[in-house]
Write a protein that holds these residues in place. Sequence first.
Motif, PDB file in Angstrom:
ATOM      1  N   TRP A 157      -4.713  61.379  56.887  1.00 22.00           N
ATOM      2  CA  TRP A 157      -4.162  61.981  55.616  1.00 22.00           C
ATOM      3  C   TRP A 157      -5.177  62.788  54.980  1.00 22.00           C
ATOM      4  N   ASP A 158      -4.803  63.745  54.426  1.00 19.07           N
ATOM      5  CA  ASP A 158      -5.516  64.795  53.606  1.00 19.07           C
ATOM      6  C   ASP A 158      -5.784  64.128  52.324  1.00 19.07           C
ATOM      7  N   TYR A 159      -7.103  63.709  51.914  1.00 20.28           N
ATOM      8  CA  TYR A 159      -7.296  62.944  50.845  1.00 20.28           C
ATOM      9  C   TYR A 159      -7.150  63.653  49.511  1.00 20.28           C
ATOM     10  N   ALA A 160      -7.171  64.875  49.521  1.00 12.47           N
ATOM     11  CA  ALA A 160      -6.822  65.788  48.262  1.00 12.47           C
ATOM     12  C   ALA A 160      -5.485  65.882  48.016  1.00 12.47           C
ATOM     13  N   ARG A 161      -4.401  65.601  48.975  1.00 15.94           N
ATOM     14  CA  ARG A 161      -3.161  65.588  48.716  1.00 15.94           C
ATOM     15  C   ARG A 161      -2.381  64.281  48.783  1.00 15.94           C
ATOM     16  N   THR A 162      -2.985  63.187  49.363  1.00 19.48           N
ATOM     17  CA  THR A 162      -2.447  61.825  49.464  1.00 19.48           C
ATOM     18  C   THR A 162      -3.444  60.902  49.120  1.00 19.48           C
ATOM     19  N   THR A 163      -3.242  59.948  48.303  1.00 17.02           N
ATOM     20  CA  THR A 163      -4.164  58.871  47.990  1.00 17.02           C
ATOM     21  C   THR A 163      -3.873  57.627  49.295  1.00 17.02           C
ATOM     22  N   VAL A 164      -4.780  56.962  49.126  1.00 18.02           N
ATOM     23  CA  VAL A 164      -4.529  55.709  50.050  1.00 18.02           C
ATOM     24  C   VAL A 164      -3.443  55.021  49.857  1.00 18.02           C
ATOM     25  N   ASP A 165      -3.266  54.658  48.544  1.00 20.22           N
ATOM     26  CA  ASP A 165      -2.240  53.611  48.143  1.00 20.22           C
ATOM     27  C   ASP A 165      -0.630  54.679  48.627  1.00 20.22           C
ATOM     28  N   GLN A 166      -0.578  55.843  48.170  1.00 21.28           N
ATOM     29  CA  GLN A 166       0.465  56.446  48.570  1.00 21.28           C
ATOM     30  C   GLN A 166       0.632  56.373  50.149  1.00 21.28           C
ATOM     31  N   ALA A 167      -0.243  56.841  50.686  1.00 21.87           N
ATOM     32  CA  ALA A 167       0.053  56.817  52.311  1.00 21.87           C
ATOM     33  C   ALA A 167       0.444  55.239  52.717  1.00 21.87           C
ATOM     34  N   GLY A 168      -0.029  54.181  51.980  1.00 18.76           N
ATOM     35  CA  GLY A 168       0.207  52.939  52.413  1.00 18.76           C
ATOM     36  C   GLY A 168       1.915  52.609  52.126  1.00 18.76           C
ATOM     37  N   THR A 169       2.278  53.423  51.130  1.00 15.42           N
ATOM     38  CA  THR A 169       3.641  53.118  51.120  1.00 15.42           C
ATOM     39  C   THR A 169       4.608  53.747  51.933  1.00 15.42           C
ATOM     40  N   LEU A 170       4.014  54.498  52.892  1.00 16.78           N
ATOM     41  CA  LEU A 170       4.970  55.294  53.821  1.00 16.78           C
ATOM     42  C   LEU A 170       4.947  54.803  55.284  1.00 16.78           C
ATOM     43  N   LEU A 171       4.017  53.437  55.310  1.00 19.50           N
ATOM     44  CA  LEU A 171       3.877  52.769  56.731  1.00 19.50           C
ATOM     45  C   LEU A 171       5.261  52.364  57.208  1.00 19.50           C
ATOM     46  N   THR A 172       5.465  52.593  58.696  1.00 20.76           N
ATOM     47  CA  THR A 172       6.573  52.018  59.246  1.00 20.76           C
ATOM     48  C   THR A 172       6.810  50.822  59.986  1.00 20.76           C
ATOM     49  N   THR A 173       5.311  50.272  60.149  1.00 25.51           N
ATOM     50  CA  THR A 173       5.113  49.165  60.819  1.00 25.51           C
ATOM     51  C   THR A 173       4.223  48.241  59.893  1.00 25.51           C
ATOM     52  N   PRO A 174       4.554  46.903  60.000  1.00 26.52           N
ATOM     53  CA  PRO A 174       3.760  45.837  58.935  1.00 26.52           C
ATOM     54  C   PRO A 174       2.225  45.768  59.639  1.00 26.52           C
ATOM     55  N   GLY A 175       1.456  45.336  58.825  1.00 25.32           N
ATOM     56  CA  GLY A 175       0.170  44.811  58.951  1.00 25.32           C
ATOM     57  C   GLY A 175      -0.969  45.539  58.103  1.00 25.32           C
ATOM     58  N   THR A 176      -2.026  44.869  58.121  1.00 32.30           N
ATOM     59  CA  THR A 176      -3.118  45.246  57.228  1.00 32.30           C
ATOM     60  C   THR A 176      -3.835  46.599  57.679  1.00 32.30           C
ATOM     61  N   ARG A 177      -3.950  47.482  56.835  1.00 29.51           N
ATOM     62  CA  ARG A 177      -4.718  48.584  57.210  1.00 29.51           C
ATOM     63  C   ARG A 177      -6.120  49.057  56.271  1.00 29.51           C
ATOM     64  N   VAL A 178      -6.929  49.368  57.104  1.00 34.50           N
ATOM     65  CA  VAL A 178      -8.175  49.535  56.401  1.00 34.50           C
ATOM     66  C   VAL A 178      -8.347  51.339  56.521  1.00 34.50           C
ATOM     67  N   PRO A 179      -8.639  51.950  55.282  1.00 26.17           N
ATOM     68  CA  PRO A 179      -8.874  53.259  55.385  1.00 26.17           C
ATOM     69  C   PRO A 179     -10.326  53.439  55.863  1.00 26.17           C
ATOM     70  N   PHE A 180     -10.314  54.655  56.958  1.00 26.57           N
ATOM     71  CA  PHE A 180     -11.676  55.145  57.077  1.00 26.57           C
ATOM     72  C   PHE A 180     -11.697  56.541  56.956  1.00 26.57           C
ATOM     73  N   GLY A 181     -12.669  56.981  56.202  1.00 32.61           N
ATOM     74  CA  GLY A 181     -12.902  58.482  56.045  1.00 32.61           C
ATOM     75  C   GLY A 181     -13.638  59.299  57.038  1.00 32.61           C
ATOM     76  N   LEU A 182     -13.070  60.527  56.971  1.00 33.61           N
ATOM     77  CA  LEU A 182     -13.742  61.290  57.862  1.00 33.61           C
ATOM     78  C   LEU A 182     -14.036  62.700  57.125  1.00 33.61           C
ATOM     79  N   GLN A 183     -15.021  63.335  57.164  1.00 30.14           N
ATOM     80  CA  GLN A 183     -15.240  64.701  56.851  1.00 30.14           C
ATOM     81  C   GLN A 183     -14.722  65.658  58.056  1.00 30.14           C
ATOM     82  N   VAL A 184     -13.782  66.452  57.773  1.00 30.36           N
ATOM     83  CA  VAL A 184     -13.275  67.461  58.707  1.00 30.36           C
ATOM     84  C   VAL A 184     -14.184  68.041  59.362  1.00 30.36           C
ATOM     85  N   GLY A 185     -15.463  68.662  58.754  1.00 33.39           N
ATOM     86  CA  GLY A 185     -16.263  69.272  59.790  1.00 33.39           C
ATOM     87  C   GLY A 185     -16.996  68.681  60.621  1.00 33.39           C
ATOM     88  N   HIS A 186     -17.127  67.297  60.489  1.00 34.79           N
ATOM     89  CA  HIS A 186     -17.966  66.631  61.169  1.00 34.79           C
ATOM     90  C   HIS A 186     -17.024  66.425  62.355  1.00 34.79           C
TER      91      HIS A 186
END
Lengths: 150, 148
Positions: free
Chosen positions: A62-91
Amino acid sequence: MASAHQPAGEIPLRDDCIVFRLAKVTHTFPANSKKPLSIHFELSGEEKHEGEESGRWALSVWDYARTTVDQAGTLLTTPGTRVPFGLQVGHVHEISIALDGHPLWVVRDVASSVIHAFEIGHCAILGLHRSQASDRKMLRDKLAQIAYPM
Amino acid sequence: MQNNAASYSVNMVSLADTRQALWPRPVLVYSNPKPARDTEWLSYVRSLAANRVVPQIVATNAEQMWRRLRPLALDIAIPDAAVTDSGTLFISWDRGVHHLEIELLPNGRYEWFYRNRDTDNVGGEYNYPASFISRDLMLQFRLVAENG
């Protein structure tokens, strides 16, 4: 970062963007560890299934500038605990392997019909599907190396 | 296995790299500041099967593999681990530049993968029965463990 090898028909993200992967994390050791592991960047069963059907193998992020972690969490289609891991696109775009100087691309991946405005932040990392197991495992380990818990 | 690391070919990992990494000992880059003990690790593995998180064969194979690999390490080398949706147990060690991972699959087989994060030298074997532990895996385990 765009080059002649840019995947056709895809819209890459700028290098200064931040994306995050909502990794399904269960029964970690040590307990409650949030250390990024390479398995967190393995295509899920659902993503593999979609790849087999479409020929487009996409790791969901997810693009962090357009979607927050909480918002992305509401769209999950399968149950289970998630942990957000960030990535710099350039890297991500700097990752290379032998014979492939630019194997991974972070691209926009917005569904044709979105219900919520924040769904436009959906993106994909392309290039992780490899016939050689060593290449696939190296790429996901390189992602784990540059990822950080958010 | 003790001192004959250079006497046989290591799959995809250069011996020069392996020898250099084994001696002298590289500078430690990453270490778990509070390493868990063996007992905690085995308790974790057993709990996975007891709680039906992974098939019994995965937990059994993990414990047997640990009991065979553990004596190779001078120091405790407790891994990180996680379970996938499919019931695979993923185990990994990051010690300095050395990354080693093992995936114990629900079908009783396993894969291992090694990567030197500085040089990108890699090694690995895939789809092996868990009862078989190759000399290459033992070598890489020892390499990683001794850099912890």
